[in-house]
Design a protein around this motif. Sequence first.
Motif, PDB file in Angstrom:
ATOM      1  N   VAL A   1       8.718  37.458  16.496  1.00 57.11           N
ATOM      2  CA  VAL A   1       8.316  36.074  16.719  1.00 57.11           C
ATOM      3  C   VAL A   1       7.212  35.645  15.766  1.00 57.11           C
ATOM      4  O   VAL A   1       7.197  34.514  15.294  1.00 57.11           O
ATOM      5  CB  VAL A   1       7.907  35.870  18.196  1.00 57.11           C
ATOM      6  CG1 VAL A   1       7.222  34.532  18.417  1.00 57.11           C
ATOM      7  CG2 VAL A   1       9.145  35.925  19.067  1.00 57.11           C
ATOM      8  N   ARG A   2       6.292  36.588  15.457  1.00 55.78           N
ATOM      9  CA  ARG A   2       5.234  36.290  14.481  1.00 55.78           C
ATOM     10  C   ARG A   2       5.101  37.447  13.519  1.00 55.78           C
ATOM     11  O   ARG A   2       5.483  38.568  13.834  1.00 55.78           O
ATOM     12  CB  ARG A   2       3.908  36.028  15.213  1.00 55.78           C
ATOM     13  CG  ARG A   2       3.921  34.699  15.943  1.00 55.78           C
ATOM     14  CD  ARG A   2       2.703  34.534  16.826  1.00 55.78           C
ATOM     15  NE  ARG A   2       2.682  35.523  17.887  1.00 55.78           N
ATOM     16  CZ  ARG A   2       3.297  35.383  19.045  1.00 55.78           C
ATOM     17  NH1 ARG A   2       3.989  34.307  19.306  1.00 55.78           N
ATOM     18  NH2 ARG A   2       3.227  36.329  19.968  1.00 55.78           N
TER      19      ARG A   2
ATOM     20  N   TYR B   1      10.641  26.268  14.643  1.00 55.52           N
ATOM     21  CA  TYR B   1       9.766  27.352  14.181  1.00 55.52           C
ATOM     22  C   TYR B   1      10.251  28.713  14.640  1.00 55.52           C
ATOM     23  O   TYR B   1       9.740  29.741  14.214  1.00 55.52           O
ATOM     24  CB  TYR B   1       8.337  27.137  14.736  1.00 55.52           C
ATOM     25  CG  TYR B   1       8.327  26.889  16.230  1.00 55.52           C
ATOM     26  CD1 TYR B   1       8.419  27.943  17.126  1.00 55.52           C
ATOM     27  CD2 TYR B   1       8.284  25.589  16.742  1.00 55.52           C
ATOM     28  CE1 TYR B   1       8.467  27.723  18.489  1.00 55.52           C
ATOM     29  CE2 TYR B   1       8.324  25.366  18.104  1.00 55.52           C
ATOM     30  CZ  TYR B   1       8.417  26.438  18.976  1.00 55.52           C
ATOM     31  OH  TYR B   1       8.484  26.210  20.317  1.00 55.52           O
ATOM     32  N   CYS B   2      11.223  28.743  15.557  1.00 54.47           N
ATOM     33  CA  CYS B   2      11.455  29.946  16.368  1.00 54.47           C
ATOM     34  C   CYS B   2      12.659  30.765  15.912  1.00 54.47           C
ATOM     35  O   CYS B   2      13.739  30.238  15.669  1.00 54.47           O
ATOM     36  CB  CYS B   2      11.623  29.531  17.834  1.00 54.47           C
ATOM     37  SG  CYS B   2      11.719  30.946  18.927  1.00 54.47           S
TER      38      CYS B   2
ATOM     39  N   GLN C   1       3.309  23.649  22.923  1.00 55.27           N
ATOM     40  CA  GLN C   1       3.530  23.883  21.477  1.00 55.27           C
ATOM     41  C   GLN C   1       2.740  22.906  20.597  1.00 55.27           C
ATOM     42  O   GLN C   1       2.032  23.320  19.705  1.00 55.27           O
ATOM     43  CB  GLN C   1       5.029  23.886  21.084  1.00 55.27           C
ATOM     44  CG  GLN C   1       5.939  24.723  21.974  1.00 55.27           C
ATOM     45  CD  GLN C   1       5.632  26.211  22.021  1.00 55.27           C
ATOM     46  OE1 GLN C   1       4.664  26.673  21.438  1.00 55.27           O
ATOM     47  NE2 GLN C   1       6.413  26.964  22.774  1.00 55.27           N
TER      48      GLN C   1
ATOM     49  N   ASP D   1       1.607  27.570  25.961  1.00 59.79           N
ATOM     50  CA  ASP D   1       1.624  28.131  24.603  1.00 59.79           C
ATOM     51  C   ASP D   1       1.408  26.987  23.625  1.00 59.79           C
ATOM     52  O   ASP D   1       2.001  25.910  23.795  1.00 59.79           O
ATOM     53  CB  ASP D   1       2.998  28.722  24.257  1.00 59.79           C
ATOM     54  CG  ASP D   1       3.317  29.987  25.029  1.00 59.79           C
ATOM     55  OD1 ASP D   1       2.405  30.586  25.606  1.00 59.79           O
ATOM     56  OD2 ASP D   1       4.506  30.367  25.035  1.00 59.79           O
ATOM     57  N   ILE D   2       0.586  27.233  22.603  1.00 58.86           N
ATOM     58  CA  ILE D   2       0.359  26.203  21.581  1.00 58.86           C
ATOM     59  C   ILE D   2       0.437  26.835  20.193  1.00 58.86           C
ATOM     60  O   ILE D   2      -0.100  27.917  19.963  1.00 58.86           O
ATOM     61  CB  ILE D   2      -1.019  25.530  21.784  1.00 58.86           C
ATOM     62  CG1 ILE D   2      -0.991  24.694  23.065  1.00 58.86           C
ATOM     63  CG2 ILE D   2      -1.396  24.654  20.574  1.00 58.86           C
ATOM     64  CD1 ILE D   2      -2.303  24.037  23.419  1.00 58.86           C
ATOM     65  N   ILE D   3       1.104  26.140  19.298  1.00 56.07           N
ATOM     66  CA  ILE D   3       1.163  26.579  17.896  1.00 56.07           C
ATOM     67  C   ILE D   3       0.325  25.616  17.063  1.00 56.07           C
ATOM     68  O   ILE D   3       0.513  24.393  17.167  1.00 56.07           O
ATOM     69  CB  ILE D   3       2.616  26.561  17.375  1.00 56.07           C
ATOM     70  CG1 ILE D   3       3.499  27.512  18.202  1.00 56.07           C
ATOM     71  CG2 ILE D   3       2.664  26.938  15.899  1.00 56.07           C
ATOM     72  CD1 ILE D   3       4.967  27.483  17.825  1.00 56.07           C
TER      73      ILE D   3
ATOM     74  N   ILE E   1      -1.072  30.866  15.610  1.00 55.20           N
ATOM     75  CA  ILE E   1      -1.075  30.242  14.292  1.00 55.20           C
ATOM     76  C   ILE E   1       0.367  30.235  13.809  1.00 55.20           C
ATOM     77  O   ILE E   1       1.056  31.272  13.894  1.00 55.20           O
ATOM     78  CB  ILE E   1      -1.979  31.055  13.331  1.00 55.20           C
ATOM     79  CG1 ILE E   1      -3.440  30.906  13.784  1.00 55.20           C
ATOM     80  CG2 ILE E   1      -1.782  30.625  11.885  1.00 55.20           C
ATOM     81  CD1 ILE E   1      -4.423  31.736  13.007  1.00 55.20           C
ATOM     82  N   TYR E   2       0.833  29.092  13.341  1.00 53.58           N
ATOM     83  CA  TYR E   2       2.229  29.006  12.899  1.00 53.58           C
ATOM     84  C   TYR E   2       2.540  30.087  11.859  1.00 53.58           C
ATOM     85  O   TYR E   2       1.784  30.297  10.910  1.00 53.58           O
ATOM     86  CB  TYR E   2       2.527  27.619  12.306  1.00 53.58           C
ATOM     87  CG  TYR E   2       3.902  27.589  11.672  1.00 53.58           C
ATOM     88  CD1 TYR E   2       5.048  27.647  12.466  1.00 53.58           C
ATOM     89  CD2 TYR E   2       4.060  27.561  10.290  1.00 53.58           C
ATOM     90  CE1 TYR E   2       6.306  27.677  11.900  1.00 53.58           C
ATOM     91  CE2 TYR E   2       5.311  27.581   9.708  1.00 53.58           C
ATOM     92  CZ  TYR E   2       6.431  27.642  10.522  1.00 53.58           C
ATOM     93  OH  TYR E   2       7.678  27.689   9.954  1.00 53.58           O
TER      94      TYR E   2
ATOM     95  N   ARG F   1       9.129  31.972   9.695  1.00 56.52           N
ATOM     96  CA  ARG F   1      10.145  32.952  10.040  1.00 56.52           C
ATOM     97  C   ARG F   1      11.387  32.712   9.187  1.00 56.52           C
ATOM     98  O   ARG F   1      11.967  31.615   9.238  1.00 56.52           O
ATOM     99  CB  ARG F   1      10.535  32.863  11.527  1.00 56.52           C
ATOM    100  CG  ARG F   1       9.398  33.024  12.525  1.00 56.52           C
ATOM    101  CD  ARG F   1       8.888  34.436  12.633  1.00 56.52           C
ATOM    102  NE  ARG F   1       8.039  34.842  11.538  1.00 56.52           N
ATOM    103  CZ  ARG F   1       7.804  36.102  11.175  1.00 56.52           C
ATOM    104  NH1 ARG F   1       8.372  37.078  11.819  1.00 56.52           N
ATOM    105  NH2 ARG F   1       7.022  36.390  10.163  1.00 56.52           N
TER     106      ARG F   1
HETATM  107  N1  5AD Z   1       4.801  30.930  14.801  1.00 56.04           N
HETATM  108  C1  5AD Z   1       3.829  30.950  15.722  1.00 56.04           C
HETATM  109  N2  5AD Z   1       4.061  31.003  17.029  1.00 56.04           N
HETATM  110  C2  5AD Z   1       5.354  31.070  17.439  1.00 56.04           C
HETATM  111  N3  5AD Z   1       5.892  31.145  18.662  1.00 56.04           N
HETATM  112  C3  5AD Z   1       7.228  31.181  18.532  1.00 56.04           C
HETATM  113  N4  5AD Z   1       7.569  31.146  17.242  1.00 56.04           N
HETATM  114  C4  5AD Z   1       6.411  31.066  16.528  1.00 56.04           C
HETATM  115  C5  5AD Z   1       6.108  30.992  15.151  1.00 56.04           C
HETATM  116  N5  5AD Z   1       7.053  30.974  14.222  1.00 56.04           N
HETATM  117  C6  5AD Z   1       5.095  31.086  19.893  1.00 56.04           C
HETATM  118  C7  5AD Z   1       5.484  29.890  20.749  1.00 56.04           C
HETATM  119  C8  5AD Z   1       6.238  30.523  21.885  1.00 56.04           C
HETATM  120  C9  5AD Z   1       5.542  31.859  21.995  1.00 56.04           C
HETATM  121  C10 5AD Z   1       6.278  32.900  22.731  1.00 56.04           C
HETATM  122  O1  5AD Z   1       5.341  32.250  20.658  1.00 56.04           O
HETATM  123  O2  5AD Z   1       4.317  29.262  21.212  1.00 56.04           O
HETATM  124  O3  5AD Z   1       6.173  29.786  23.077  1.00 56.04           O
END
Ligand code: 5AD
Length: 470
Positions: A73-74, A186-187, A298, A336-338, A368-369, A372
């Motif tokens: 995921v990160r 983003y996911c 988010q 959850d916040i990005i 932090i974004y 992916r």
């Molecule tokens: N970058 C950062 N955070 C992410 N999440 C999911 N994908 C990314 C990404 N590419 C976070 C989201 C999600 C949590 C499980 O992980 O906030 O809800």
Amino acid sequence: MDTANEVKLQEQYIEKVKKINQNKIPKYTILTMGCQLNENDSEKLCGMLENMGYIQTQDSKEADLALFNTCCVRENAEDKLFGKLGELKRLKEERGIIIAIGGCMMQEKHITDKIKQSYPFVDILFGTHTLHKFPENLYKTIEEKKKLEDIIDINGEIYEGLPIKREGNIKASVTIMNGCNNFCSYCIVPYVRGRERSRMPKDIIYEIEDLAKQGYQEITLLGQNVNSYLRAEHEKGINFGDKEGIHSFATLLKAINKIDGIKRIRFVSPHPKDFTEDVIEAIASCNKVCKLVHLPLQSGNSKVLKEMNRKYTKEQYLALVKQMKEKIPNLTLSTDIIVGFPGETEKEFEDTLDVVRQVKFEQVYMFIYSRRVGTPGDKMENQIPEEQKHKRFDRLKALVESQMQENNQKYVGTVQKVLVEGESKNNKDLLTGRTDSNKVVIFEGSEDLIGKIIDLKIISEHMWYLKGEM
Ligand code: 5AD
Ligand code: SF4
């Protein structure tokens, strides 16, 4: 082969490996990264391994088998895996230990290519859809001394009846569905876990009834998108039986609420866009469902949310929170916040701070974004510089921490129902437990309280935990 026969076949492989291990007690280590779904998968891997005669060790130096269950995921998870593989290379050379890597990261071709090229000593690579075949893959590796790659790209089936070795004996996780259909931009999850598939109601109920018999008190229902439980099955016309009238997430909560012995029910994660009124009503009316709801935000800005493909606006999110607060007494929220999604401006980021100020979350998981590979977000041109992302993260963190302190103050002097989980990790003379709102409470008490829900008066707050007394 149907799934029941596949499970039977794997049971035969479990017996075969057990036979090989007959006169020894081999040891394994397992490293799990990522979310609770992955942890639940690891519990299944541990269950299979222990049925094959292995015992767990924390020390990879004495292990005969090292297993990784990866997350993607990160990006920090990738660094962690490659660092660990570097360490294990020596153990492979010295003692020939078996190394297996599974989980989400293995569904990414650029990662498996890198492993095969730079870490060719790894024995087994398996993905999210082939976890159940671990006994067969292990047997073949031992018997045929072959390197194995067992990764498929289609939606895996749901395999019931695999052995499981759970982490604790008070709280248990139960996966209710796999996969995700939402494709937030983003996911990576929809690409590595496939489309949504729900477990059959009867299988979930049997599992939880069995957990209740074993003395488990708290159940956490897991899925990437729990409030679309059974939606795909409805759409495809799949017969999911008639267990206790369960046909949706709300009816599932109600049925679990009736199971004797279970005292608390939690669930992660719902999606705000699917948070229907029947679910709100079920949370309000089911006495065992905890009133802490995880509601991933988010971003607090409608334009960013649109770019993220979240399918709700700032206003819709706030309206949902208002509706939930009105209908669910004592509701608390986590989220959850990005920060730093591509194109996010200073002003747009401030909308996120604004929502955090308004909602006053019990807990905020901040990310932090992270780009992916293969997601639409990665292809966006307006990526935010790392430094800026970190600055925004720090601002959000400062706000969240100041709110947390204020919020913790509210607990002081109140009496809370706490499920006692065991000894405190940092001080063996104290016990630790959690409130309905999932706050950690530390207190003095006797061991016979472990596993019970008791009333504690909160006497002080300490950022990450509260202190209580009987
Ligand atoms: N970058 C950062 N955070 C992410 N999440 C999911 N994908 C990314 C990404 N590419 C976070 C989201 C999600 C949590 C499980 O992980 O906030 O809800
Ligand atoms: Fe990822 Fe969005 Fe699915 Fe959650 S709902 S798993 S964030 S795509």
